[in-house]
Design an enzyme around this catalytic site. Structure first.
Site, PDB file in Angstrom:
ATOM      1  N   ASP A  30     -35.571   9.890  -8.535  1.00  0.00           N
ATOM      2  CA  ASP A  30     -36.517   8.831  -8.178  1.00  0.00           C
ATOM      3  C   ASP A  30     -36.459   7.761  -9.261  1.00  0.00           C
ATOM      4  O   ASP A  30     -35.384   7.301  -9.621  1.00  0.00           O
ATOM      5  CB  ASP A  30     -37.910   9.434  -7.983  1.00  0.00           C
ATOM      6  CG  ASP A  30     -38.808   8.604  -7.085  1.00  0.00           C
ATOM      7  OD1 ASP A  30     -38.851   7.370  -7.251  1.00  0.00           O
ATOM      8  OD2 ASP A  30     -39.492   9.173  -6.217  1.00  0.00           O
ATOM      9  N   GLU A  33     -46.151   4.739  -8.739  1.00  0.00           N
ATOM     10  CA  GLU A  33     -44.735   4.405  -8.972  1.00  0.00           C
ATOM     11  C   GLU A  33     -44.645   3.245  -9.957  1.00  0.00           C
ATOM     12  O   GLU A  33     -45.647   2.758 -10.466  1.00  0.00           O
ATOM     13  CB  GLU A  33     -44.067   4.000  -7.646  1.00  0.00           C
ATOM     14  CG  GLU A  33     -43.216   5.083  -7.012  1.00  0.00           C
ATOM     15  CD  GLU A  33     -41.794   5.091  -7.573  1.00  0.00           C
ATOM     16  OE1 GLU A  33     -41.576   4.519  -8.667  1.00  0.00           O
ATOM     17  OE2 GLU A  33     -40.922   5.682  -6.931  1.00  0.00           O
ATOM     18  N   ARG A  43     -39.930  -1.514   4.366  1.00  0.00           N
ATOM     19  CA  ARG A  43     -40.749  -1.985   3.247  1.00  0.00           C
ATOM     20  C   ARG A  43     -39.901  -1.999   1.993  1.00  0.00           C
ATOM     21  O   ARG A  43     -38.890  -1.310   1.880  1.00  0.00           O
ATOM     22  CB  ARG A  43     -41.970  -1.094   3.035  1.00  0.00           C
ATOM     23  CG  ARG A  43     -41.655   0.311   2.514  1.00  0.00           C
ATOM     24  CD  ARG A  43     -42.929   0.993   2.031  1.00  0.00           C
ATOM     25  NE  ARG A  43     -42.727   2.375   1.624  1.00  0.00           N
ATOM     26  CZ  ARG A  43     -42.302   2.761   0.420  1.00  0.00           C
ATOM     27  NH1 ARG A  43     -41.982   1.855  -0.493  1.00  0.00           N
ATOM     28  NH2 ARG A  43     -42.175   4.042   0.116  1.00  0.00           N
ATOM     29  N   ASN A  73     -39.255  -1.166  -1.976  1.00  0.00           N
ATOM     30  CA  ASN A  73     -39.522   0.014  -2.796  1.00  0.00           C
ATOM     31  C   ASN A  73     -39.442  -0.379  -4.272  1.00  0.00           C
ATOM     32  O   ASN A  73     -40.021  -1.373  -4.673  1.00  0.00           O
ATOM     33  CB  ASN A  73     -38.547   1.142  -2.413  1.00  0.00           C
ATOM     34  CG  ASN A  73     -39.021   2.512  -2.854  1.00  0.00           C
ATOM     35  OD1 ASN A  73     -40.199   2.824  -2.741  1.00  0.00           O
ATOM     36  ND2 ASN A  73     -38.120   3.343  -3.349  1.00  0.00           N
ATOM     37  N   ASN A  88     -33.899   3.802  -5.384  1.00  0.00           N
ATOM     38  CA  ASN A  88     -34.866   3.869  -6.477  1.00  0.00           C
ATOM     39  C   ASN A  88     -34.190   3.452  -7.772  1.00  0.00           C
ATOM     40  O   ASN A  88     -32.990   3.539  -7.934  1.00  0.00           O
ATOM     41  CB  ASN A  88     -35.462   5.267  -6.605  1.00  0.00           C
ATOM     42  CG  ASN A  88     -36.742   5.415  -5.810  1.00  0.00           C
ATOM     43  OD1 ASN A  88     -37.729   4.743  -6.081  1.00  0.00           O
ATOM     44  ND2 ASN A  88     -36.720   6.286  -4.808  1.00  0.00           N
TER      45      ASN A  88
END
Length: 268
Positions: A194, A17, A98, A100, A146
Protein backbone atom coordinates in the site's frame (compact mmCIF):
# COMPACT_ATOMS: atom_id res chain seq x y z
CA UNK A 1 1.14 -8.09 20.41
CA UNK A 2 1.63 -4.33 20.13
CA UNK A 3 5.45 -4.58 19.84
CA UNK A 4 5.93 -1.13 21.43
CA UNK A 5 3.44 0.65 19.18
CA UNK A 6 1.41 3.51 20.62
CA UNK A 7 -1.86 4.79 19.17
CA UNK A 8 -3.13 8.33 18.82
CA UNK A 9 -6.30 8.86 20.85
CA UNK A 10 -9.71 9.34 19.32
CA UNK A 11 -11.18 8.22 16.03
CA UNK A 12 -10.50 4.94 14.26
CA UNK A 13 -10.52 5.75 10.53
CA UNK A 14 -12.42 3.90 7.83
CA UNK A 15 -9.67 4.54 5.27
CA UNK A 16 -6.92 6.61 6.86
CA UNK A 17 -4.22 7.21 4.23
CA UNK A 18 -1.79 9.69 2.69
CA UNK A 19 0.41 10.24 5.75
CA UNK A 20 2.99 12.95 4.97
CA UNK A 21 5.39 15.23 6.84
CA UNK A 22 4.81 18.79 5.60
CA UNK A 23 7.07 21.31 7.32
CA UNK A 24 6.53 20.83 11.03
CA UNK A 25 3.17 19.12 10.61
CA UNK A 26 2.11 15.53 10.03
CA UNK A 27 -1.00 15.34 7.85
CA UNK A 28 -3.24 12.52 6.61
CA UNK A 29 -6.57 11.95 4.86
CA UNK A 30 -9.61 9.79 5.50
CA UNK A 31 -10.35 9.00 1.88
CA UNK A 32 -14.02 8.09 1.75
CA UNK A 33 -15.15 10.93 4.05
CA UNK A 34 -13.14 13.52 2.09
CA UNK A 35 -11.30 14.82 5.14
CA UNK A 36 -7.82 16.30 5.47
CA UNK A 37 -6.46 16.06 9.03
CA UNK A 38 -3.41 17.18 10.96
CA UNK A 39 -1.89 14.67 13.39
CA UNK A 40 -0.49 16.57 16.41
CA UNK A 41 2.30 15.28 18.62
CA UNK A 42 -0.21 15.05 21.46
CA UNK A 43 -3.96 14.81 21.25
CA UNK A 44 -6.42 13.62 18.65
CA UNK A 45 -6.07 14.15 14.90
CA UNK A 46 -7.85 17.38 13.94
CA UNK A 47 -9.85 18.03 10.77
CA UNK A 48 -8.46 20.86 8.62
CA UNK A 49 -11.10 20.69 5.89
CA UNK A 50 -13.76 18.39 4.48
CA UNK A 51 -14.66 17.89 0.81
CA UNK A 52 -17.84 16.54 -0.71
CA UNK A 53 -15.56 14.23 -2.74
CA UNK A 54 -13.30 11.35 -1.73
CA UNK A 55 -9.85 12.73 -0.89
CA UNK A 56 -6.98 10.41 -1.83
CA UNK A 57 -3.94 12.51 -0.91
CA UNK A 58 -2.67 16.09 -0.71
CA UNK A 59 0.63 17.94 -0.96
CA UNK A 60 1.37 21.54 0.07
CA UNK A 61 1.78 24.21 -2.61
CA UNK A 62 4.69 26.69 -2.41
CA UNK A 63 2.31 29.66 -2.34
CA UNK A 64 -0.03 28.14 0.23
CA UNK A 65 -2.96 25.76 0.03
CA UNK A 66 -2.81 22.23 -1.30
CA UNK A 67 -2.81 20.21 -4.48
CA UNK A 68 -5.03 17.17 -4.10
CA UNK A 69 -6.03 13.88 -5.65
CA UNK A 70 -9.76 14.17 -5.10
CA UNK A 71 -12.95 12.85 -6.61
CA UNK A 72 -12.29 12.12 -10.27
CA UNK A 73 -9.29 14.40 -10.72
CA UNK A 74 -6.68 16.79 -9.38
CA UNK A 75 -7.71 19.98 -7.62
CA UNK A 76 -6.28 23.03 -5.87
CA UNK A 77 -7.54 23.38 -2.30
CA UNK A 78 -7.78 26.47 -0.14
CA UNK A 79 -8.65 26.82 3.52
CA UNK A 80 -12.27 25.80 3.06
CA UNK A 81 -12.18 23.35 0.17
CA UNK A 82 -11.77 23.15 -3.61
CA UNK A 83 -10.74 26.43 -5.27
CA UNK A 84 -10.55 25.00 -8.78
CA UNK A 85 -9.90 21.79 -10.69
CA UNK A 86 -6.75 21.31 -12.75
CA UNK A 87 -8.37 18.34 -14.50
CA UNK A 88 -11.05 15.70 -13.92
CA UNK A 89 -9.84 12.96 -16.25
CA UNK A 90 -11.93 10.19 -14.70
CA UNK A 91 -15.26 11.99 -15.21
CA UNK A 92 -17.57 9.89 -17.36
CA UNK A 93 -15.43 6.75 -17.20
CA UNK A 94 -17.21 3.53 -18.14
CA UNK A 95 -16.51 2.23 -14.63
CA UNK A 96 -17.06 4.64 -11.69
CA UNK A 97 -13.63 5.85 -10.62
CA UNK A 98 -11.95 7.82 -7.85
CA UNK A 99 -8.48 9.17 -7.22
CA UNK A 100 -6.28 7.34 -4.73
CA UNK A 101 -2.79 7.98 -3.38
CA UNK A 102 -0.47 10.74 -4.57
CA UNK A 103 2.74 12.61 -3.75
CA UNK A 104 4.92 15.49 -4.95
CA UNK A 105 8.37 14.64 -6.33
CA UNK A 106 11.52 16.69 -5.51
CA UNK A 107 10.85 18.93 -8.55
CA UNK A 108 7.33 19.99 -7.56
CA UNK A 109 5.41 17.62 -9.83
CA UNK A 110 2.36 15.97 -8.24
CA UNK A 111 1.77 12.32 -9.14
CA UNK A 112 -1.51 10.56 -8.32
CA UNK A 113 -3.25 7.34 -9.25
CA UNK A 114 -6.86 6.48 -9.97
CA UNK A 115 -8.82 3.28 -9.37
CA UNK A 116 -12.27 1.85 -9.93
CA UNK A 117 -14.62 1.70 -6.96
CA UNK A 118 -15.12 -2.00 -7.76
CA UNK A 119 -11.36 -2.61 -8.22
CA UNK A 120 -11.88 -3.46 -11.91
CA UNK A 121 -8.58 -4.88 -13.20
CA UNK A 122 -6.60 -2.44 -15.34
CA UNK A 123 -9.09 0.43 -15.00
CA UNK A 124 -6.70 2.72 -13.11
CA UNK A 125 -4.12 5.22 -14.32
CA UNK A 126 -1.26 7.35 -13.03
CA UNK A 127 -1.38 11.10 -13.65
CA UNK A 128 1.27 13.80 -13.35
CA UNK A 129 0.44 17.43 -12.61
CA UNK A 130 3.33 19.70 -13.59
CA UNK A 131 4.05 22.97 -11.74
CA UNK A 132 2.33 24.92 -14.55
CA UNK A 133 -0.91 23.03 -13.88
CA UNK A 134 -0.77 20.73 -16.90
CA UNK A 135 -2.10 17.24 -16.09
CA UNK A 136 -0.84 14.27 -18.11
CA UNK A 137 -1.81 10.60 -18.02
CA UNK A 138 1.52 8.80 -17.82
CA UNK A 139 0.51 5.17 -17.15
CA UNK A 140 -2.56 3.04 -17.71
CA UNK A 141 -3.66 -0.55 -17.08
CA UNK A 142 -3.27 -0.22 -13.30
CA UNK A 143 -5.74 -1.69 -10.83
CA UNK A 144 -5.11 -0.11 -7.39
CA UNK A 145 -2.10 2.24 -7.70
CA UNK A 146 -0.51 3.26 -4.40
CA UNK A 147 2.43 5.49 -3.70
CA UNK A 148 4.20 6.68 -5.68
CA UNK A 149 7.40 7.28 -3.73
CA UNK A 150 10.58 8.96 -4.98
CA UNK A 151 14.23 8.76 -4.01
CA UNK A 152 15.96 11.92 -2.82
CA UNK A 153 17.16 13.08 -6.25
CA UNK A 154 13.86 12.30 -7.98
CA UNK A 155 15.38 9.96 -10.56
CA UNK A 156 13.67 6.79 -9.27
CA UNK A 157 9.95 6.29 -8.70
CA UNK A 158 8.34 3.36 -6.90
CA UNK A 159 4.70 2.59 -7.62
CA UNK A 160 2.66 -0.22 -6.05
CA UNK A 161 -0.20 -1.91 -7.84
CA UNK A 162 -1.76 -3.22 -4.67
CA UNK A 163 -4.30 -5.58 -6.19
CA UNK A 164 -1.54 -7.32 -8.14
CA UNK A 165 0.85 -7.51 -5.19
CA UNK A 166 3.74 -5.83 -6.98
CA UNK A 167 5.91 -2.75 -6.48
CA UNK A 168 7.24 -1.35 -9.77
CA UNK A 169 10.34 0.80 -10.14
CA UNK A 170 10.80 3.39 -12.88
CA UNK A 171 13.63 5.63 -13.96
CA UNK A 172 12.51 9.29 -14.10
CA UNK A 173 14.00 12.10 -16.17
CA UNK A 174 14.32 14.87 -13.57
CA UNK A 175 14.12 17.62 -16.20
CA UNK A 176 10.91 16.50 -17.90
CA UNK A 177 9.27 14.00 -15.55
CA UNK A 178 9.20 11.42 -18.33
CA UNK A 179 9.29 7.80 -17.15
CA UNK A 180 11.99 5.44 -18.33
CA UNK A 181 12.19 1.67 -18.07
CA UNK A 182 9.90 -0.25 -15.73
CA UNK A 183 11.07 -3.16 -13.57
CA UNK A 184 9.34 -5.23 -10.91
CA UNK A 185 11.12 -4.16 -7.73
CA UNK A 186 9.33 -6.43 -5.24
CA UNK A 187 6.48 -8.93 -5.19
CA UNK A 188 4.32 -9.30 -2.07
CA UNK A 189 2.64 -12.68 -1.69
CA UNK A 190 1.02 -12.19 1.73
CA UNK A 191 -1.06 -9.03 1.85
CA UNK A 192 -0.84 -6.10 -0.57
CA UNK A 193 1.71 -3.28 -0.84
CA UNK A 194 0.00 0.00 0.00
CA UNK A 195 1.43 3.43 0.89
CA UNK A 196 5.20 3.87 0.66
CA UNK A 197 8.05 6.22 1.49
CA UNK A 198 11.81 6.32 0.87
CA UNK A 199 13.94 6.96 3.96
CA UNK A 200 17.17 8.94 4.29
CA UNK A 201 19.25 5.86 3.48
CA UNK A 202 17.39 5.29 0.21
CA UNK A 203 15.46 2.26 1.50
CA UNK A 204 11.80 1.85 0.61
CA UNK A 205 9.19 1.34 3.34
CA UNK A 206 5.79 -0.10 2.39
CA UNK A 207 2.66 -0.62 4.45
CA UNK A 208 1.34 -4.13 3.78
CA UNK A 209 -2.48 -4.10 3.74
CA UNK A 210 -4.05 -7.31 5.01
CA UNK A 211 -0.86 -8.65 6.58
CA UNK A 212 -0.51 -6.28 9.54
CA UNK A 213 3.06 -5.38 8.58
CA UNK A 214 5.35 -2.71 7.28
CA UNK A 215 8.35 -3.83 5.23
CA UNK A 216 11.65 -2.13 4.43
CA UNK A 217 13.39 -2.92 1.15
CA UNK A 218 16.99 -2.19 0.18
CA UNK A 219 17.54 -0.29 -3.10
CA UNK A 220 18.44 -3.68 -4.62
CA UNK A 221 14.91 -4.96 -3.88
CA UNK A 222 16.09 -7.24 -1.08
CA UNK A 223 13.74 -7.42 1.90
CA UNK A 224 15.65 -5.76 4.75
CA UNK A 225 13.17 -5.72 7.63
CA UNK A 226 9.61 -6.72 8.58
CA UNK A 227 7.83 -4.92 11.42
CA UNK A 228 4.51 -6.28 12.66
CA UNK A 229 1.73 -3.72 13.14
CA UNK A 230 -1.20 -4.21 15.57
CA UNK A 231 -3.70 -3.32 12.83
CA UNK A 232 -4.68 -5.69 10.03
CA UNK A 233 -4.79 -3.04 7.29
CA UNK A 234 -1.90 -0.56 7.54
CA UNK A 235 -2.24 1.92 4.69
CA UNK A 236 0.56 4.51 4.69
CA UNK A 237 3.83 5.12 6.45
CA UNK A 238 6.05 8.06 7.35
CA UNK A 239 9.51 8.15 8.93
CA UNK A 240 9.57 11.03 11.41
CA UNK A 241 12.98 11.41 13.00
CA UNK A 242 13.65 8.16 14.83
CA UNK A 243 10.05 6.95 14.67
CA UNK A 244 7.72 5.18 12.28
CA UNK A 245 4.18 6.51 11.99
CA UNK A 246 1.52 4.42 10.25
CA UNK A 247 -2.13 4.94 9.32
CA UNK A 248 -4.61 2.08 9.07
CA UNK A 249 -8.17 1.29 8.00
CA UNK A 250 -11.30 -0.48 9.25
CA UNK A 251 -13.13 -0.62 5.90
CA UNK A 252 -14.08 -4.18 4.98
CA UNK A 253 -13.36 -5.63 8.42
CA UNK A 254 -16.33 -7.49 9.90
CA UNK A 255 -15.06 -7.09 13.46
CA UNK A 256 -12.32 -4.42 13.72
CA UNK A 257 -9.93 -4.75 16.64
CA UNK A 258 -9.17 -1.97 19.09
CA UNK A 259 -6.28 -0.60 17.00
CA UNK A 260 -7.66 -1.17 13.49
CA UNK A 261 -8.11 2.26 11.90
CA UNK A 262 -5.73 3.91 14.36
CA UNK A 263 -2.73 6.14 13.69
CA UNK A 264 0.19 4.25 15.24
CA UNK A 265 3.78 5.09 16.14
CA UNK A 266 6.88 3.26 17.37
CA UNK A 267 10.62 3.74 17.53
CA UNK A 268 12.66 2.57 14.55
Amino acid sequence: MNENWTAWPGERFALGEGLRRTGDRLIMVDILTGRLLVVPEDGEPRVLLTLAEPLGAVAPRPGGGWIAAAGTGIAILGDTGIEHWLARPEDGAATPMRMNDGVTDPYGRFWAGSMAYNNAPGAGSLYRADPDGTVTRVLGELTVPNGPAFDADGTTMYLADSARGVIHRFAVDPASGQLGGQTDFAVVEEGSPDGMTVDAEGFLWSAIWGAGQVRRYAPTGELDRVVNVPAVQPTSICVVGDRLVVTSATVGLAAPGALDGAVLSRAL
